[in-house]
Design a protein around this motif. Sequence first.
Motif, PDB file in Angstrom:
ATOM      1  N   TRP A  98       2.691 -10.907   5.878  1.00  0.00           N
ATOM      2  CA  TRP A  98       3.678 -10.472   6.866  1.00  0.00           C
ATOM      3  C   TRP A  98       3.090 -10.490   8.272  1.00  0.00           C
ATOM      4  CZ3 TRP A  98       8.736 -10.155   6.108  1.00  0.00           C
ATOM      5  CH2 TRP A  98       9.203 -10.016   4.799  1.00  0.00           C
ATOM      6  N   GLU A 152       8.627  -8.500  11.441  1.00  0.00           N
ATOM      7  CA  GLU A 152       7.706  -8.818  10.342  1.00  0.00           C
ATOM      8  C   GLU A 152       6.377  -8.076  10.498  1.00  0.00           C
ATOM      9  OE1 GLU A 152       9.409 -13.253   9.201  1.00  0.00           O
ATOM     10  OE2 GLU A 152       7.502 -13.105  10.246  1.00  0.00           O
ATOM     11  N   MET A 166       6.922  -4.694   9.341  1.00  0.00           N
ATOM     12  CA  MET A 166       6.908  -4.650   7.877  1.00  0.00           C
ATOM     13  C   MET A 166       5.469  -4.503   7.379  1.00  0.00           C
ATOM     14  SD  MET A 166       8.477  -4.688   4.958  1.00  0.00           S
ATOM     15  CE  MET A 166      10.128  -5.355   5.182  1.00  0.00           C
ATOM     16  N   ILE A 177       4.067  -1.438   5.130  1.00  0.00           N
ATOM     17  CA  ILE A 177       3.394  -1.628   3.839  1.00  0.00           C
ATOM     18  C   ILE A 177       2.102  -0.814   3.787  1.00  0.00           C
ATOM     19  CG2 ILE A 177       2.220  -3.280   2.330  1.00  0.00           C
ATOM     20  CD1 ILE A 177       4.227  -5.410   3.485  1.00  0.00           C
ATOM     21  N   ASN A 234      10.336  -0.004   0.354  1.00  0.00           N
ATOM     22  CA  ASN A 234       9.659  -1.075   1.072  1.00  0.00           C
ATOM     23  C   ASN A 234       9.646  -2.360   0.248  1.00  0.00           C
ATOM     24  OD1 ASN A 234       6.867  -2.597   1.482  1.00  0.00           O
ATOM     25  ND2 ASN A 234       7.540  -1.777   3.450  1.00  0.00           N
ATOM     26  N   GLN A 250      11.487  -5.843   1.176  1.00  0.00           N
ATOM     27  CA  GLN A 250      10.771  -7.123   1.267  1.00  0.00           C
ATOM     28  C   GLN A 250      11.449  -8.191   0.418  1.00  0.00           C
ATOM     29  OE1 GLN A 250       6.345  -7.198   1.103  1.00  0.00           O
ATOM     30  NE2 GLN A 250       6.601  -5.012   0.672  1.00  0.00           N
ATOM     31  N   ILE A 292       4.957  -9.177  -5.175  1.00  0.00           N
ATOM     32  CA  ILE A 292       5.377  -7.881  -4.608  1.00  0.00           C
ATOM     33  C   ILE A 292       5.878  -6.958  -5.708  1.00  0.00           C
ATOM     34  CG2 ILE A 292       7.093  -6.755  -3.117  1.00  0.00           C
ATOM     35  CD1 ILE A 292       6.894  -9.360  -1.347  1.00  0.00           C
TER      36      ILE A 292
END
Length: 124
Positions: free
Chosen positions: A16, A56, A59, A63, A72, A76, A112
């Motif tokens: 990311w 991004e 993000m 995380i 989260n 994603q 993920i």
Amino acid sequence: MFNGHKAITYLITLVWLINGLCCKVFNLVPRHQEIVETILQVHNGRPLTISIGLAETSMALWIVSGYKRKLNAITQIVIITSMNILEAIYAPHLLLWGKWNGVFALLFILVIYTNLFLLKKRAF
């Protein structure tokens, strides 16, 4: 002791961060801006590309913060799926791996999902 969950979390974060900060904000990969301009049908997509890059990057920070991990991960997955569908429909000629982009996106989604919903349980 090696913690696979934590290592994979940092790798996901790095994806990311690189895509947001390096590729979009710093414009090290101009193709990203071309994709934004093509999908949104704008002539100067630089401000939008920077905004997406900052999102991004945010993000990545979310995380590593560990805040609401499940939300989260789901966010994603939804974002990656949406971005790849839009790119495949409107800008397939600009994708790094062409038709294979969807396969790599799916693999990233699986990483993920596995990291949070399977490996996280074993980490404790």
